[in-house]
Design a protein around this motif. Structure first.
Motif, PDB file in Angstrom:
ATOM      1  N   VAL A 119       5.136  -2.533   7.805  1.00 51.42           N
ATOM      2  CA  VAL A 119       3.955  -1.820   7.316  1.00 51.42           C
ATOM      3  C   VAL A 119       2.721  -2.562   7.793  1.00 51.42           C
ATOM      4  O   VAL A 119       2.704  -3.804   7.803  1.00 51.42           O
ATOM      5  CB  VAL A 119       3.913  -1.768   5.772  1.00 51.42           C
ATOM      6  N   GLY A 120       1.719  -1.813   8.168  1.00 52.16           N
ATOM      7  CA  GLY A 120       0.433  -2.417   8.504  1.00 52.16           C
ATOM      8  C   GLY A 120      -0.629  -1.944   7.545  1.00 52.16           C
ATOM      9  O   GLY A 120      -0.689  -0.769   7.203  1.00 52.16           O
ATOM     10  N   VAL A 162      -0.193   1.838   8.237  1.00 56.67           N
ATOM     11  CA  VAL A 162       0.711   2.242   9.314  1.00 56.67           C
ATOM     12  C   VAL A 162       2.137   1.929   8.869  1.00 56.67           C
ATOM     13  O   VAL A 162       2.430   0.796   8.483  1.00 56.67           O
ATOM     14  CB  VAL A 162       0.417   1.483  10.626  1.00 56.67           C
ATOM     15  N   TYR A 163       3.007   2.939   8.914  1.00 56.17           N
ATOM     16  CA  TYR A 163       4.423   2.721   8.609  1.00 56.17           C
ATOM     17  C   TYR A 163       5.230   2.768   9.898  1.00 56.17           C
ATOM     18  O   TYR A 163       5.183   3.767  10.620  1.00 56.17           O
ATOM     19  CB  TYR A 163       4.956   3.804   7.665  1.00 56.17           C
ATOM     20  N   MET A 197       0.836  -1.183   0.000  1.00 57.20           N
ATOM     21  CA  MET A 197       0.000   0.000   0.000  1.00 57.20           C
ATOM     22  C   MET A 197       0.878   1.243   0.000  1.00 57.20           C
ATOM     23  O   MET A 197       1.101   1.844   1.057  1.00 57.20           O
ATOM     24  CB  MET A 197      -0.904  -0.019   1.232  1.00 57.20           C
ATOM     25  N   PRO A 198       1.389   1.620  -1.146  1.00 54.42           N
ATOM     26  CA  PRO A 198       2.360   2.708  -1.191  1.00 54.42           C
ATOM     27  C   PRO A 198       1.713   4.080  -0.978  1.00 54.42           C
ATOM     28  O   PRO A 198       0.524   4.270  -1.226  1.00 54.42           O
ATOM     29  CB  PRO A 198       2.956   2.600  -2.596  1.00 54.42           C
ATOM     30  N   LYS A 213       4.996  -5.272  17.035  1.00 52.41           N
ATOM     31  CA  LYS A 213       4.573  -4.587  15.805  1.00 52.41           C
ATOM     32  C   LYS A 213       3.105  -4.891  15.513  1.00 52.41           C
ATOM     33  O   LYS A 213       2.332  -4.010  15.158  1.00 52.41           O
ATOM     34  CB  LYS A 213       5.424  -5.042  14.616  1.00 52.41           C
ATOM     35  N   ARG A 214       2.769  -6.179  15.626  1.00 54.31           N
ATOM     36  CA  ARG A 214       1.373  -6.569  15.346  1.00 54.31           C
ATOM     37  C   ARG A 214       0.399  -5.825  16.257  1.00 54.31           C
ATOM     38  O   ARG A 214      -0.632  -5.332  15.815  1.00 54.31           O
ATOM     39  CB  ARG A 214       1.204  -8.072  15.549  1.00 54.31           C
ATOM     40  N   GLU A 215       0.742  -5.787  17.539  1.00 51.22           N
ATOM     41  CA  GLU A 215      -0.162  -5.132  18.503  1.00 51.22           C
ATOM     42  C   GLU A 215      -0.284  -3.647  18.223  1.00 51.22           C
ATOM     43  O   GLU A 215      -1.378  -3.077  18.313  1.00 51.22           O
ATOM     44  CB  GLU A 215       0.361  -5.324  19.931  1.00 51.22           C
ATOM     45  N   LEU A 216       0.859  -3.020  17.930  1.00 52.46           N
ATOM     46  CA  LEU A 216       0.832  -1.575  17.682  1.00 52.46           C
ATOM     47  C   LEU A 216      -0.019  -1.251  16.451  1.00 52.46           C
ATOM     48  O   LEU A 216      -0.871  -0.353  16.475  1.00 52.46           O
ATOM     49  CB  LEU A 216       2.266  -1.050  17.516  1.00 52.46           C
ATOM     50  N   ILE A 217       0.192  -1.982  15.380  1.00 54.00           N
ATOM     51  CA  ILE A 217      -0.564  -1.753  14.148  1.00 54.00           C
ATOM     52  C   ILE A 217      -2.058  -1.994  14.375  1.00 54.00           C
ATOM     53  O   ILE A 217      -2.912  -1.213  13.947  1.00 54.00           O
ATOM     54  CB  ILE A 217      -0.014  -2.658  13.019  1.00 54.00           C
ATOM     55  N   LYS A 218      -2.358  -3.066  15.080  1.00 55.24           N
ATOM     56  CA  LYS A 218      -3.771  -3.404  15.341  1.00 55.24           C
ATOM     57  C   LYS A 218      -4.441  -2.329  16.193  1.00 55.24           C
ATOM     58  O   LYS A 218      -5.537  -1.854  15.878  1.00 55.24           O
ATOM     59  CB  LYS A 218      -3.826  -4.761  16.051  1.00 55.24           C
TER      60      LYS A 218
END
Lengths: 69, 69, 69, 69, 69, 69
Positions: free
Chosen positions: C50-51, D40-41, A1-2, D16-21
């Motif tokens: 990236v998420g 999310v970057y 997703m750029p 990372k997973r938790e933060l993005i979620k």
């Protein structure tokens, strides 16, 4: 997703459309990622909030005008 | 000293408070860094300055409205 | 002196050249600013940083692979 | 199509997973925009590339260690 | 062609000039790159769009005012 | 809590210290905000990930070398 950020002058709406369309199509073709995944942010910067070569852009424009004068 | 940027729609003040509080608490918990070290920047983007899928967001909203018609 | 940031996948050198050339030419034409004033930053992001939709992109790719399975 | 940038320490994959979620769910709830539209970057910064209070973060960590002695 | 972004309070024009001049001269000297290649973007953030320590900056200012009494 | 991003060449550690110290002192003096509140991010960009004037910086360097040659 750029994601693409464009920091530059304010554009009229027709030019915004062209810029977004062209950036997205080019980047989609080159990355192989579907166009729908692209987001483009236009972040205009007025000449009194940008510095070039150590000089406020507004001052630089004025100076170049006078030198041409 | 982590920093978070949020590019999205303009929010009312109560939602800004919640977003800043939640982002900071989550990131503080996960990084183990004290909340006081976090800065969150809300950078709103109006629909005439964002492109999605190659289309100006303002145009996309209008198109989707018409298609729902 | 406009500046463009591209956050997306890593590209091979030939595609980088095309992306930089195309973005710069398009933006130069639309803004009327000389090409020499444009800077493009390619900022690659790997799928484990990236998420998308609340999910780590690496996990999402794996999940989609399995669903196609 | 909102976008979030997180500049901070490197995290392990579970964090990372938790933060993005968490960021995505919070922001989706507050904006009313579907989770699928969020990107999310995670942009990690090592302590030799960040300055805090005018001091390189790596130096600051070392100094605080020594002061604790 | 280095680029500097400054996210902070709005400044008056004389201070903008000084900040742009100083940042550019310092960075030019340290990198060995000619001043003409530097661009500085001033991106002001009002206190109702920044969070510090999980708190909206506007709220924090008000709270600190009241605590000083 | 101002934040500064520097996109440019990689620097050795002593130059990083000087750049962070100088940027922070200048910005603290001009904003009246205490130095402790400033964060500086150094985000190096290698010449194969930057475009200048529509040309990959790596290619440009090579071309200029040859023209001097």
């Amino acid at each position: 997703m750029p994601t693409i950020f464009f920091y530059g002058p304010e554009l009229d709406v027709e030019k915004k459309r062209e810029l977004i369309k062209s950036f997205t199509e080019t980047a989609s073709k080159l990355t192989g990622i579907d166009k729908s995944a692209f987001v483009v942010y236009l972040r205009p910067s007025s000449p009194d909030r940008v510095g070039v070569g150590g000089e406020l852009l507004k001052d630089r424009h004025k100076r170049l005008e006078q030198e041409k004068g």
